[in-house]
Design an enzyme around this catalytic site. Structure first.
Site, short mmCIF file in Angstrom:
data_model
loop_
_atom_site.label_atom_id
_atom_site.label_comp_id
_atom_site.label_asym_id
_atom_site.label_seq_id
_atom_site.Cartn_x
_atom_site.Cartn_y
_atom_site.Cartn_z
N PRO A 98 0.87 -1.24 0.00
CA PRO A 98 0.08 0.19 -0.04
C PRO A 98 0.83 1.35 -0.03
O PRO A 98 2.02 1.19 0.71
CB PRO A 98 -0.79 -0.14 1.39
CG PRO A 98 -0.01 -1.10 2.15
CD PRO A 98 0.68 -1.97 1.25
N ALA A 101 1.72 3.96 3.49
CA ALA A 101 1.64 3.22 4.84
C ALA A 101 2.87 2.98 5.51
O ALA A 101 3.13 2.27 6.35
CB ALA A 101 1.07 1.86 4.14
N LEU A 103 5.61 1.50 4.44
CA LEU A 103 6.38 0.37 4.14
C LEU A 103 7.40 0.38 2.90
O LEU A 103 7.74 -0.65 2.35
CB LEU A 103 5.36 -0.90 3.84
CG LEU A 103 4.26 -1.05 4.90
CD1 LEU A 103 3.27 -2.39 4.67
CD2 LEU A 103 4.78 -1.56 6.31
N GLY A 104 7.48 1.52 2.57
CA GLY A 104 8.70 1.84 1.39
C GLY A 104 8.18 1.70 0.07
O GLY A 104 8.94 1.13 -0.64
N SER A 106 7.24 3.74 -2.11
CA SER A 106 7.75 4.60 -3.26
C SER A 106 9.19 4.19 -3.56
O SER A 106 9.68 4.24 -4.70
CB SER A 106 7.60 6.09 -2.77
OG SER A 106 8.70 6.56 -1.73
N ALA A 108 10.69 1.22 -3.31
CA ALA A 108 10.59 -0.04 -3.68
C ALA A 108 10.44 0.14 -5.24
O ALA A 108 10.79 -0.18 -6.10
CB ALA A 108 9.47 -0.91 -3.18
N ASP A 150 14.86 4.06 3.23
CA ASP A 150 14.04 3.26 2.36
C ASP A 150 14.62 2.79 1.16
O ASP A 150 14.33 1.33 0.93
CB ASP A 150 12.47 4.11 2.07
CG ASP A 150 11.85 4.31 3.41
OD1 ASP A 150 12.42 4.23 4.34
OD2 ASP A 150 10.73 4.86 3.12
C1 MEV Z 1 10.35 6.64 6.30
O1 MEV Z 1 10.24 5.34 5.86
C2 MEV Z 1 11.46 6.97 7.40
C3 MEV Z 1 11.72 8.57 7.83
O2 MEV Z 1 12.79 8.10 9.01
C4 MEV Z 1 12.09 9.35 6.83
C5 MEV Z 1 13.44 8.94 6.21
O3 MEV Z 1 14.26 8.27 6.70
O4 MEV Z 1 13.64 9.53 5.02
C6 MEV Z 1 10.37 9.01 8.31
#
Ligand code: MEV
Length: 317
Positions: A98, A101, A103-104, A106, A108, A150
């Site tokens: 999703p 959410a 879970l990374g 964008s 991925a 991410d």
């Molecule tokens: C986002 O998955 C993690 C954050 O720490 C942003 C980042 O590290 O780029 C909120």
């Protein structure tokens, strides 16, 4: 010839947000992610096309060109540039994660598309770190100031300690002494990473000492969590996740749905539970060494959705 690339999604076990400011974080790749296929077209870079489909976001693909005045168009343009693409290409990408959410999704997509684009050129395949570095051009459009965690997780998978300080990235793969059985539950609230990162940036200006002391405490928890993963002390890891959740909540990153998911997971036997990613909604990760089914079923009974994943030892590329 059509070339393909893939990448995984991620959950951050400890250290989100603090990682933007140089604190190490622990992230694991999960077995949901993105795939992409690229093929050359006649014409120049500006004639390129990207079609993206994201689970839960649209039944049909969203199609863009690099000149489109949308985030997706700008991200595609940045990625074509970062990958040195000069001729026209057509890229199709699908994410089974999703969006918004935590879970990374964008990252991925960015990593999968980068791999597909780089595979169009002859020669040895790029290293995961090179791929992640290029994909950060895509991430910057969506996130403003991404730490790069991410994209690193999407490119490498496995479990790792990630740190970006003074512009340099350090990644240390972590070998888990015991497999990490995780339940991932969704609040059902999509949230923009950019918005939540900006929220923390504003708080940091307004209350620098409070935020600095939270980040110091999170840095300590990252060290504790790393030792716990390496020694197989999952009770200690769960406690570090709970403590991290409390600190993130004090920074205004948790919502009532997050708290409800965490509480339910602990009631069903999880050793620890916390928001994961940017917060303000998104997902929760719970550590469930005895099996994640009970936690996921409870979430479903409570009106949420969830799934389980297992991260084994030594999976990083
Ligand atoms: C986002 O998955 C993690 C954050 O720490 C942003 C980042 O590290 O780029 C909120």
């Amino acid at each position: 010839m059509t070339m393909a690339g893939s990448a995984c999604g991620k959950v951050i076990l400890v250290g989100e947000h603090a990682v933007v400011y140089g604190v190490p974080a622990i992230v694991v790749g999960i077995d949901h992610g993105a795939t992409a296929r690229a093929v050359r077209l006649p014409g120049t870079r500006g004639d390129s096309e990207l079609a993206v489909r994201v689970e839960g976001l649209s039944a049909a693909s969203i199609a863009v060109r690099p000149a489109d005045a949308t985030d997706l168009g700008a991200a595609f343009s940045a990625l074509l540039e970062a990958c040195g693409v000069t001729g026209a290409v057509r890229v199709e990408a699908i994410a089974d994660l999703p969006a918004g959410a935590g879970l990374g999704c964008s990252a991925a997509l960015g990593v999968a598309i980068t791999r597909a684009l780089l595979a169009l050129e002859p020669g040895p395949s790029a290293s995961p770190d090179d791929v992640a570095h290029r994909a950060t051009a895509w991430e910057r459009v969506f996130h403003g100031n991404p730490s790069g965690i991410d994209a690193a997780a999407a490119a490498r998978g496995g479990c790792m300690l990630y740190r970006r300080a003074q512009g340099a990235v350090a990644i240390e793969p972590i070998t888990a002494a015991r497999a990490l059985v995780l339940a991932i539950g969704s609040t059902g609230i999509a949230q923009s990473t950019r918005t939540m990162v900006e929220h923390v940036a504003t708080l940091r200006v307004r209350e620098p000492e409070r935020v600095a002391s939270a980040f110091d405490a999170i840095a300590t928890l990252t060290g504790v969590a790393r030792r716990a993963i390496e020694s197989g002390d999952l009770v200690l890891l769960g406690r570090a996740m709970d403590d991290n959740q409390r600190l993130l909540a004090t920074l205004g990153l948790s919502v009532p749905e997050t708290d409800a998911l965490c509480l339910a997971a602990r009631q069903e036997g999880a050793l620890g539970a916390k928001m994961t990613g940017s917060g303000g909604g998104g997902c929760v990760v719970a550590l469930c060494p005895a099996g994640a089914e009970g936690v996921v079923s409870r979430w479903q009974r409570d009106g949420f959705s969830g799934f389980s994943t297992v991260v084994g030892a030594n999976e990083a590329r």
